[in-house]
Motif scaffolding. Structure first.
Motif, PDB file in Angstrom:
ATOM      1  N   HIS A  44      -3.685  -3.751  -7.466  1.00  0.00           N
ATOM      2  CA  HIS A  44      -3.755  -2.300  -7.287  1.00  0.00           C
ATOM      3  C   HIS A  44      -2.348  -1.752  -7.126  1.00  0.00           C
ATOM      4  CE1 HIS A  44      -8.100  -2.017  -6.683  1.00  0.00           C
ATOM      5  NE2 HIS A  44      -8.021  -3.079  -5.895  1.00  0.00           N
ATOM      6  N   ARG A  64      -6.478  -0.746  -0.287  1.00  0.00           N
ATOM      7  CA  ARG A  64      -5.798   0.202  -1.169  1.00  0.00           C
ATOM      8  C   ARG A  64      -6.222   1.627  -0.850  1.00  0.00           C
ATOM      9  NH1 ARG A  64      -7.238   3.238  -5.603  1.00  0.00           N
ATOM     10  NH2 ARG A  64      -5.477   3.806  -6.883  1.00  0.00           N
ATOM     11  N   ASN A  65      -7.523   1.854  -0.725  1.00  0.00           N
ATOM     12  CA  ASN A  65      -8.014   3.196  -0.425  1.00  0.00           C
ATOM     13  C   ASN A  65      -7.486   3.702   0.911  1.00  0.00           C
ATOM     14  OD1 ASN A  65      -9.406   3.201  -2.839  1.00  0.00           O
ATOM     15  ND2 ASN A  65     -11.341   2.578  -1.919  1.00  0.00           N
ATOM     16  N   GLN A  66      -7.393   2.807   1.888  1.00  0.00           N
ATOM     17  CA  GLN A  66      -6.868   3.194   3.198  1.00  0.00           C
ATOM     18  C   GLN A  66      -5.399   3.599   3.092  1.00  0.00           C
ATOM     19  OE1 GLN A  66      -8.747   3.388   6.140  1.00  0.00           O
ATOM     20  NE2 GLN A  66      -6.928   4.546   6.743  1.00  0.00           N
ATOM     21  N   ASN A  69      -5.235   7.011   1.351  1.00  0.00           N
ATOM     22  CA  ASN A  69      -5.679   8.072   2.266  1.00  0.00           C
ATOM     23  C   ASN A  69      -4.671   8.336   3.373  1.00  0.00           C
ATOM     24  OD1 ASN A  69      -8.040   8.472   0.820  1.00  0.00           O
ATOM     25  ND2 ASN A  69      -9.217   7.027   2.055  1.00  0.00           N
TER      26      ASN A  69
END
Length: 119
Positions: A44, A64-66, A69
């Protein structure tokens, strides 16, 4: 005699023109080398936290999303820009295949694997 000269010049021009576009056999075209991530990790694009830029790493989708965000919620223009760049790069890489053209040194997250262009 003039016809022979014209024909010779035409042939010489054609050979010269063709040689401009011929790739020497010794030079291999740049190509992707692909390394799968271990375990349940995937490649990612992630935002850098203290300086401008992004990097590709093997991590979980949740991590990755954390990171994305957190960067977007930080209110820091550099981190927010990095998060957007990471999202855009991840999307751009989704269109790549192992046969896609590349530039030596280029990195990608290709199908969940880490890819690097070598030439």
């Amino acid at each position: 005699m003039i016809r022979f000269v014209r024909r010779s010049v035409a042939i010489a021009c054609a050979v010269t023109f063709a040689s401009l576009f011929a790739v020497p056999a010794a030079q291999a075209a740049p190509h992707w080398t692909i390394q799968p991530c271990h375990f349940d990790l995937q490649a990612h694009w992630l935002p850098k936290q203290t300086m401008s830029g992004v990097f590709v790493a093997c991590t979980t989708a949740a991590d990755r999303n954390q990171q994305i965000n957190d960067a977007l919620a930080s209110g820091e223009p550099t981190r927010m820009s990095n998060a957007l760049r990471a999202l855009l790069q991840q999307n751009a890489d989704s269109f790549l295949t192992p046969e896609s053209p590349c530039t030596p040194g280029q990195e990608a997250a290709m199908g969940g694997d880490y890819a690097r262009c070598v030439g």
